[in-house]
Design a protein around this motif. Structure first.
Motif, PDB file in Angstrom:
ATOM      1  N   GLU A 105       0.784  -1.197  -0.140  1.00 11.04           N
ATOM      2  CA  GLU A 105      -0.050   0.072  -0.068  1.00 11.04           C
ATOM      3  C   GLU A 105       0.829   1.230  -0.217  1.00 11.04           C
ATOM      4  N   ARG A 106       0.445   2.100  -0.693  1.00 11.25           N
ATOM      5  CA  ARG A 106       1.128   3.358  -0.921  1.00 11.25           C
ATOM      6  C   ARG A 106       1.047   4.363   0.265  1.00 11.25           C
ATOM      7  N   VAL A 107       2.415   4.768   0.589  1.00 15.57           N
ATOM      8  CA  VAL A 107       2.292   5.784   2.009  1.00 15.57           C
ATOM      9  C   VAL A 107       1.919   7.220   1.148  1.00 15.57           C
ATOM     10  N   THR A 108       0.979   7.830   1.942  1.00 16.22           N
ATOM     11  CA  THR A 108       0.487   9.119   1.729  1.00 16.22           C
ATOM     12  C   THR A 108       0.941  10.321   2.497  1.00 16.22           C
ATOM     13  N   MET A 109       0.877  11.333   2.069  1.00 12.23           N
ATOM     14  CA  MET A 109       1.319  12.709   2.838  1.00 12.23           C
ATOM     15  C   MET A 109       0.644  12.481   4.112  1.00 12.23           C
ATOM     16  N   ALA A 110      -0.681  12.071   4.027  1.00 18.97           N
ATOM     17  CA  ALA A 110      -1.479  12.356   5.261  1.00 18.97           C
ATOM     18  C   ALA A 110      -0.827  11.115   6.242  1.00 18.97           C
ATOM     19  N   ASP A 111      -0.317  10.159   5.786  1.00 20.14           N
ATOM     20  CA  ASP A 111       0.137   9.065   6.737  1.00 20.14           C
ATOM     21  C   ASP A 111       1.676   9.658   7.527  1.00 20.14           C
ATOM     22  N   VAL A 112       2.206  10.528   6.708  1.00 18.86           N
ATOM     23  CA  VAL A 112       3.552  11.217   7.095  1.00 18.86           C
ATOM     24  C   VAL A 112       3.055  12.157   8.085  1.00 18.86           C
ATOM     25  N   ALA A 113       2.032  12.923   7.887  1.00 21.59           N
ATOM     26  CA  ALA A 113       1.671  13.951   8.776  1.00 21.59           C
ATOM     27  C   ALA A 113       1.185  13.500  10.040  1.00 21.59           C
ATOM     28  N   LYS A 114       0.341  12.152  10.162  1.00 21.43           N
ATOM     29  CA  LYS A 114      -0.004  11.487  11.141  1.00 21.43           C
ATOM     30  C   LYS A 114       1.293  10.854  11.998  1.00 21.43           C
ATOM     31  N   ALA A 147       4.228  12.332  12.008  1.00 23.31           N
ATOM     32  CA  ALA A 147       5.231  13.370  12.640  1.00 23.31           C
ATOM     33  C   ALA A 147       4.141  14.052  13.453  1.00 23.31           C
ATOM     34  N   GLY A 148       2.874  14.237  13.553  1.00 23.51           N
ATOM     35  CA  GLY A 148       2.024  14.817  14.461  1.00 23.51           C
ATOM     36  C   GLY A 148       1.931  16.107  14.003  1.00 23.51           C
ATOM     37  N   VAL A 149       1.889  16.526  12.803  1.00 21.51           N
ATOM     38  CA  VAL A 149       1.667  17.531  12.218  1.00 21.51           C
ATOM     39  C   VAL A 149       0.638  17.678  11.046  1.00 21.51           C
ATOM     40  N   ILE A 196       9.238  15.256  10.630  1.00 19.59           N
ATOM     41  CA  ILE A 196       8.933  15.017   9.372  1.00 19.59           C
ATOM     42  C   ILE A 196       9.669  14.231   8.498  1.00 19.59           C
ATOM     43  N   GLN A 197      11.107  14.781   8.684  1.00 16.85           N
ATOM     44  CA  GLN A 197      12.035  13.767   7.751  1.00 16.85           C
ATOM     45  C   GLN A 197      12.107  12.435   8.610  1.00 16.85           C
ATOM     46  N   GLN A 198      12.097  12.543   9.852  1.00 12.32           N
ATOM     47  CA  GLN A 198      12.240  11.111  10.462  1.00 12.32           C
ATOM     48  C   GLN A 198      10.973  10.108   9.867  1.00 12.32           C
ATOM     49  N   ALA A 199       9.732  10.805   9.936  1.00 16.84           N
ATOM     50  CA  ALA A 199       8.587  10.135   9.518  1.00 16.84           C
ATOM     51  C   ALA A 199       8.749   9.645   7.934  1.00 16.84           C
ATOM     52  N   ILE A 200       9.133  10.468   7.234  1.00 17.77           N
ATOM     53  CA  ILE A 200       9.328  10.219   5.736  1.00 17.77           C
ATOM     54  C   ILE A 200      10.527   8.898   5.519  1.00 17.77           C
ATOM     55  N   THR A 201      11.517   8.923   6.385  1.00 18.70           N
ATOM     56  CA  THR A 201      12.431   7.943   6.433  1.00 18.70           C
ATOM     57  C   THR A 201      11.833   6.436   7.095  1.00 18.70           C
ATOM     58  N   GLU A 202      11.061   6.657   7.910  1.00 21.88           N
ATOM     59  CA  GLU A 202      10.810   5.247   8.484  1.00 21.88           C
ATOM     60  C   GLU A 202       9.556   4.735   7.711  1.00 21.88           C
ATOM     61  N   LEU A 203       8.780   5.631   7.235  1.00 25.67           N
ATOM     62  CA  LEU A 203       7.553   5.124   6.576  1.00 25.67           C
ATOM     63  C   LEU A 203       7.909   4.743   5.042  1.00 25.67           C
ATOM     64  N   GLY A 204       9.176   5.346   4.609  1.00 28.49           N
ATOM     65  CA  GLY A 204       9.707   5.016   3.156  1.00 28.49           C
ATOM     66  C   GLY A 204       8.787   5.699   2.183  1.00 28.49           C
ATOM     67  N   TYR A 205       8.394   7.049   2.660  1.00 31.31           N
ATOM     68  CA  TYR A 205       7.200   7.975   1.842  1.00 31.31           C
ATOM     69  C   TYR A 205       8.155   8.507   0.574  1.00 31.31           C
ATOM     70  N   GLN A 206       7.519   8.370  -0.626  1.00 29.01           N
ATOM     71  CA  GLN A 206       7.919   8.845  -1.818  1.00 29.01           C
ATOM     72  C   GLN A 206       6.904   9.821  -2.379  1.00 29.01           C
ATOM     73  N   PRO A 207       7.321  11.276  -2.550  1.00 31.31           N
ATOM     74  CA  PRO A 207       6.412  12.176  -3.126  1.00 31.31           C
ATOM     75  C   PRO A 207       5.648  11.786  -4.433  1.00 31.31           C
ATOM     76  N   ASN A 208       4.620  12.252  -4.590  1.00 31.01           N
ATOM     77  CA  ASN A 208       3.908  11.888  -5.980  1.00 31.01           C
ATOM     78  C   ASN A 208       4.129  12.908  -6.828  1.00 31.01           C
ATOM     79  N   TYR A 209       5.194  13.094  -7.603  1.00 30.03           N
ATOM     80  CA  TYR A 209       5.407  14.206  -8.690  1.00 30.03           C
ATOM     81  C   TYR A 209       4.472  14.485  -9.531  1.00 30.03           C
ATOM     82  N   LEU A 210       3.892  13.411 -10.043  1.00 30.28           N
ATOM     83  CA  LEU A 210       2.915  13.406 -11.092  1.00 30.28           C
ATOM     84  C   LEU A 210       1.682  14.543 -10.457  1.00 30.28           C
ATOM     85  N   ALA A 211       1.232  14.135  -9.379  1.00 35.03           N
ATOM     86  CA  ALA A 211       0.181  15.057  -8.633  1.00 35.03           C
ATOM     87  C   ALA A 211       0.706  16.434  -8.383  1.00 35.03           C
ATOM     88  N   ARG A 212       2.032  16.576  -8.142  1.00 34.53           N
ATOM     89  CA  ARG A 212       2.518  17.935  -7.951  1.00 34.53           C
ATOM     90  C   ARG A 212       2.566  18.672  -9.085  1.00 34.53           C
TER      91      ARG A 212
END
Length: 329
Positions: A2-11, A13-15, A39-55
């Motif tokens: 399952e793809r990690v989302t920005m919402a997952d990172v926010a949750k 990191a608590g932001v 935020i950087q720690q959450a990105i690293t731990e979850l393995g989040y990859q930004p969705n460049y197409l959506a951006r």
């Protein structure tokens, strides 16, 4: 998986999602060091990859540009492309390099392909044969910069070397060394830099009242150069000095001199118009006309990015001086 989302990172990191978005876009003005760390720690731990197409859909930009090189075999083209890529990398923009092989059909296909992929702009070493396509990009206000070459009266930013003046300076050096039988060897005069270098050569001879001999002027495809050099150096009065139009001509000269057991500068003096990577450490060290490739590449990237960011850019020619470096040849 399952793809990690920005919402997952926010949750994690608590932001808020907007804070994560600001972090990803490097807008740190109102963000504390601790928040950035979380935020950087959450990105690293979850393995989040930004969705460049959506951006890119949101920003209406792909953060990619295209570089269409006329011929990647030239050292100058490689240096320019490297400088452009470095400049874009620092600006968080990806550069796609395509090699047109001096083929207008291939160039047209690459231009249309890159525009279809919606790259934000193009830096082109133009073949000069796709005038209608160049015009259509201008009318569409598509960000474009021409590099090294001119193409008719196309009205857009151009980065070029002072070819006429530099060739003049090289020939003048030969004249001051006592040479009167001076040759220039280039590929076919299908692009402006080659034609301008021949023009500088002729102007210098005229100014010093030296009759220019058409037998000393070779403008042929690479495949014909060995035969043309054979004719020229087999004449009763071969040249005593030679200006090579670029690095590929220089390589053909080396092949010729090796085959004929000639040596430079004993048999003829030589200056090469191009950035030869090992010119200073070869034996003998090669005299060159060095173009400021890195500086020209950075300027092209700067002008393109300004256009992409809707900043005003004047459609004019930026002419860069070259340096005559006299060594042992």
């Amino acid at each position: 998986m399952e793809r990690v989302t920005m919402a997952d990172v926010a949750k994690e990191a608590g932001v808020s999602k907007s804070t994560v978005s600001q972090f990803l876009n490097k807008r740190y003005e109102y963000m504390g060091e601790e928040t950035r760390r979380k935020i950087q720690q959450a990105i690293t731990e979850l393995g989040y990859q930004p969705n460049y197409l959506a951006r890119s859909l949101k920003q209406k930009r792909t953060s990619m540009i295209g570089i269409i090189v006329a011929n990647i075999k030239h050292r100058f083209s490689t240096e320019v492309s490297h400088a452009i890529e470095e400049y874009c990398y620092d600006a968080d923009i990806q550069a796609i390099v395509c090699n047109a092989d001096d083929d207008p059909v291939k160039e047209k296909k690459y231009i249309e392909m890159l525009m279809a992929k919606q790259v934000d702009g193009l830096i082109i070493f133009p073949t000069g044969k796709n005038i209608e396509l160049y015009d259509s990009m201008i009318h569409a206000k598509y960000p474009v910069v021409f590099m090294d070459r001119k193409a008719g009266d196309i009205n857009l930013p151009r980065i070029v070397s002072n070819n006429i003046e530099s060739a003049y300076q090289a020939v003048e050096h030969f004249v001051k060394q006592g040479h009167t039988r001076i040759s220039i060897v280039t590929q076919s005069l299908t692009i402006t830099p080659r034609a301008e270098r021949v023009e500088g050569y002729k102007r210098c001879l005229e100014d010093y009242q030296i009759d220019w001999n058409e037998d000393y002027v070779i403008n042929n495809p690479i495949s014909d150069l060995q035969e043309e050099l054979e004719k020229m150096f087999s004449s009763n009065h071969p040249p005593t000095a030679l200006l090579a139009g670029n690095d590929r001509v220089f390589l053909e000269l080396l092949k010729f001199t090796k085959r004929k057991e000639m040596t430079i500068p004993d048999d003829f003096s030589l200056i090469v118009f191009d950035n030869i990577q090992y010119a200073a450490v070869s034996t003998p060290a090669v005299s060159t006309i060095s173009q400021p490739a890195a500086e020209m590449g950075r300027k092209a990237a700067e002008l393109l990015l300004k256009q992409i960011q809707k900043e005003p850019v004047e459609a004019k020619e930026h002419v860069y001086p070259c340096e005559l470096v006299i060594r042992e040849t």
